[in-house]
Design a protein around this motif. Structure first.
Motif, PDB file in Angstrom:
ATOM      1  N   GLY A 251      25.903  19.375 -31.909  1.00  0.00           N
ATOM      2  CA  GLY A 251      25.268  19.957 -30.703  1.00  0.00           C
ATOM      3  C   GLY A 251      26.483  20.333 -29.463  1.00  0.00           C
ATOM      4  O   GLY A 251      26.489  21.245 -29.191  1.00  0.00           O
ATOM      5  N   VAL A 252      27.133  19.416 -29.328  1.00  0.00           N
ATOM      6  CA  VAL A 252      28.186  19.591 -28.366  1.00  0.00           C
ATOM      7  C   VAL A 252      29.015  20.446 -28.805  1.00  0.00           C
ATOM      8  O   VAL A 252      29.520  21.411 -28.063  1.00  0.00           O
ATOM      9  CB  VAL A 252      28.972  17.924 -28.082  1.00  0.00           C
ATOM     10  N   ILE A 253      29.563  20.555 -30.063  1.00  0.00           N
ATOM     11  CA  ILE A 253      30.762  21.431 -30.429  1.00  0.00           C
ATOM     12  C   ILE A 253      29.988  22.993 -30.387  1.00  0.00           C
ATOM     13  O   ILE A 253      30.465  23.952 -29.860  1.00  0.00           O
ATOM     14  CB  ILE A 253      30.817  21.169 -31.963  1.00  0.00           C
ATOM     15  N   ILE A 254      28.535  23.135 -30.772  1.00  0.00           N
ATOM     16  CA  ILE A 254      28.083  24.341 -30.942  1.00  0.00           C
ATOM     17  C   ILE A 254      27.874  24.984 -29.325  1.00  0.00           C
ATOM     18  O   ILE A 254      28.119  26.074 -29.164  1.00  0.00           O
ATOM     19  CB  ILE A 254      26.555  24.426 -31.431  1.00  0.00           C
ATOM     20  N   ILE A 255      27.355  23.945 -28.443  1.00  0.00           N
ATOM     21  CA  ILE A 255      27.166  24.325 -27.031  1.00  0.00           C
ATOM     22  C   ILE A 255      28.541  24.825 -26.517  1.00  0.00           C
ATOM     23  O   ILE A 255      28.733  25.813 -25.779  1.00  0.00           O
ATOM     24  CB  ILE A 255      26.455  23.370 -26.312  1.00  0.00           C
ATOM     25  N   ALA A 265      20.736  25.203 -27.260  1.00  0.00           N
ATOM     26  CA  ALA A 265      21.034  25.365 -28.730  1.00  0.00           C
ATOM     27  C   ALA A 265      20.026  24.742 -29.577  1.00  0.00           C
ATOM     28  O   ALA A 265      19.389  23.977 -29.672  1.00  0.00           O
ATOM     29  CB  ALA A 265      22.366  24.492 -28.845  1.00  0.00           C
ATOM     30  N   GLN A 266      19.583  25.877 -30.446  1.00  0.00           N
ATOM     31  CA  GLN A 266      18.635  25.552 -31.754  1.00  0.00           C
ATOM     32  C   GLN A 266      19.482  25.174 -32.903  1.00  0.00           C
ATOM     33  O   GLN A 266      20.236  25.860 -33.580  1.00  0.00           O
ATOM     34  CB  GLN A 266      18.007  26.850 -31.875  1.00  0.00           C
ATOM     35  N   ILE A 267      19.197  23.904 -33.305  1.00  0.00           N
ATOM     36  CA  ILE A 267      19.890  23.165 -34.476  1.00  0.00           C
ATOM     37  C   ILE A 267      18.721  22.464 -35.195  1.00  0.00           C
ATOM     38  O   ILE A 267      17.843  21.991 -34.757  1.00  0.00           O
ATOM     39  CB  ILE A 267      20.683  22.060 -33.699  1.00  0.00           C
ATOM     40  N   PRO A 268      18.766  23.193 -36.432  1.00  0.00           N
ATOM     41  CA  PRO A 268      17.937  22.490 -37.549  1.00  0.00           C
ATOM     42  C   PRO A 268      18.054  21.103 -37.682  1.00  0.00           C
ATOM     43  O   PRO A 268      19.138  20.710 -38.429  1.00  0.00           O
ATOM     44  CB  PRO A 268      18.170  23.333 -38.787  1.00  0.00           C
ATOM     45  N   PHE A 269      17.422  20.158 -37.112  1.00  0.00           N
ATOM     46  CA  PHE A 269      17.540  18.839 -37.267  1.00  0.00           C
ATOM     47  C   PHE A 269      17.407  18.171 -38.748  1.00  0.00           C
ATOM     48  O   PHE A 269      18.169  16.997 -38.792  1.00  0.00           O
ATOM     49  CB  PHE A 269      16.747  18.164 -36.134  1.00  0.00           C
ATOM     50  N   GLY A 270      16.600  18.971 -39.372  1.00  0.00           N
ATOM     51  CA  GLY A 270      16.496  18.566 -40.670  1.00  0.00           C
ATOM     52  C   GLY A 270      17.764  18.161 -41.551  1.00  0.00           C
ATOM     53  O   GLY A 270      17.858  17.403 -42.444  1.00  0.00           O
ATOM     54  N   ILE A 271      18.761  19.175 -41.102  1.00  0.00           N
ATOM     55  CA  ILE A 271      19.958  19.069 -42.098  1.00  0.00           C
ATOM     56  C   ILE A 271      20.480  17.663 -41.602  1.00  0.00           C
ATOM     57  O   ILE A 271      20.909  16.998 -42.444  1.00  0.00           O
ATOM     58  CB  ILE A 271      20.972  19.890 -41.054  1.00  0.00           C
ATOM     59  N   PHE A 272      20.622  17.178 -40.499  1.00  0.00           N
ATOM     60  CA  PHE A 272      21.065  15.557 -39.826  1.00  0.00           C
ATOM     61  C   PHE A 272      20.162  14.769 -40.539  1.00  0.00           C
ATOM     62  O   PHE A 272      20.718  13.737 -40.904  1.00  0.00           O
ATOM     63  CB  PHE A 272      21.196  15.801 -38.500  1.00  0.00           C
ATOM     64  N   LEU A 273      19.014  14.939 -40.544  1.00  0.00           N
ATOM     65  CA  LEU A 273      18.050  13.921 -41.240  1.00  0.00           C
ATOM     66  C   LEU A 273      18.105  13.558 -42.414  1.00  0.00           C
ATOM     67  O   LEU A 273      18.269  12.595 -43.132  1.00  0.00           O
ATOM     68  CB  LEU A 273      16.583  14.151 -40.754  1.00  0.00           C
ATOM     69  N   GLY A 274      18.539  14.807 -43.203  1.00  0.00           N
ATOM     70  CA  GLY A 274      18.697  14.631 -44.761  1.00  0.00           C
ATOM     71  C   GLY A 274      20.029  14.012 -44.952  1.00  0.00           C
ATOM     72  O   GLY A 274      20.134  13.096 -45.639  1.00  0.00           O
ATOM     73  N   ILE A 275      21.171  14.156 -44.224  1.00  0.00           N
ATOM     74  CA  ILE A 275      22.645  13.492 -44.262  1.00  0.00           C
ATOM     75  C   ILE A 275      22.314  12.248 -43.950  1.00  0.00           C
ATOM     76  O   ILE A 275      22.788  11.137 -44.729  1.00  0.00           O
ATOM     77  CB  ILE A 275      23.531  14.400 -43.518  1.00  0.00           C
TER      78      ILE A 275
END
Ligand code: ZN
Length: 297
Positions: A251-255, A265-275
């Motif tokens: 998120g920090v990088i994207i912002i 910033a809209q970040i699909p959190f499911g990506i990180f939950l999966g990882i």
């Protein structure tokens, strides 16, 4: 993770390297199927029919052009018929799945729990890529994950007396000492689901009340109900912690790279939950033990 390790070599008489080669090939084939799931499930298409076709020219892909990893390399990432480029995501998913299968096999070993590990990481890969592409975590994947986790939690202690996950049997349920193991295991699953789905839901609700914005989708909550039931409360909270940690760095990088600094910033959190969930399954016990030995006086 596992207390008793049968080895492939002992059971089959073949060299252990054969198992790793087989697991890699099997993982790449499953990855090929996951490509279909990732491509079609968000569009509510059947994952069985029709056969894969080139999205550009519509020519069905021949079986010999559908070999995981190899075909994409041989064809130079282009359709054999119209030469339209084929996304590197396809071999990417196949390679990631193959490597994750190797890690699962390395962690679990030649054990009855191995297929469960394969299925769990496959579901995570599908959810991660669908969330990345469409910002959704489809119910047709998250609901079966929860049911699968509950069935495994009940069936494994019944069929095979063994402690497969750290709180599979002994959960924090000393008051359940006299109950059958499957019941304790199920209670551990429900507590895990509550820890996973419940904590995300609570964070989302709190954020909504404080800031008036929808921070957490219900898809994330449903996903973590299933992950929680599978992994139990400890590893599930670790998954969420790892996800939040990785997600906030991203998120920090994207912002920082955005032109307008005031944007949410809209970040699909499911990506990180999966990882995070995959990491918790494979390395959670070691991480928790390391943390306790270093940071808990
Ligand atoms: Zn084509």
């Amino acid at each position: 993770m596992i207390i008793l390790q049968n080895s492939f070599e002992n059971v089959t008489g073949l060299h252990e390297a054969v198992a790793y080669i087989f697991v890699f090939l099997f993982g790449s084939a499953v990855g090929s199927f996951l490509n279909v799931v990732i491509h079609r499930v968000p569009n509510e298409q059947s994952i069985v029919f029709p056969n894969s076709a080139c999205p550009k020219c519509g020519i069905p892909i021949k079986p010999y052009d559908n070999i995981p990893l190899l075909s994409w390399l041989v064809l130079g990432g282009k359709c054999r018929n119209c030469r339209a480029p084929i996304s590197a995501r396809y071999p990417g998913v196949e390679l990631i799945t193959a490597l994750l299968f190797l890690a699962v096999y390395y962690g679990i070993g030649f054990e009855p729990f191995l297929p469960v590990g394969f299925i769990f990481v496959s579901v995570m890969v599908a959810l991660v890529f669908i969330d990345a592409g469409h910002m959704i975590l489809p119910n047709v994947i998250t609901y079966p994950l929860l049911i699968f986790a509950l069935v495994v939690r009940i069936a494994f202690p019944l069929l095979l007396w063994s402690e497969y996950l750290p709180d599979f049997v002994n959960a924090p349920f000393t008051f359940m000492a006299g109950y059958p193991v499957w019941a304790t295991s199920l209670a551990g699953a429900l507590m895990g689901a509550l820890a996973g789905g419940g904590s995300l839901w609570a964070v989302g609700e709190a954020w909504k009340r404080l800031r008036g914005v929808e921070a957490m989708g219900l898809g994330d909550v449903k996903m973590m109900l299933g992950v929680g039931a599978m992994l139990g409360w400890k590893l599930t909270l670790l998954s969420i912690f790892l996800a939040a940690f990785a997600g906030s760095i991203a998120g920090v990088i994207i912002i920082a790279r955005q032109k307008r600094k005031d944007m949410q910033a809209q970040i699909p959190f499911g990506i990180f939950l999966g990882i995070g969930s995959i990491a918790a399954l494979l390395y959670g016990d070691k991480l928790i033990a390391w943390y306790i030995s270093n940071f808990i006086p």
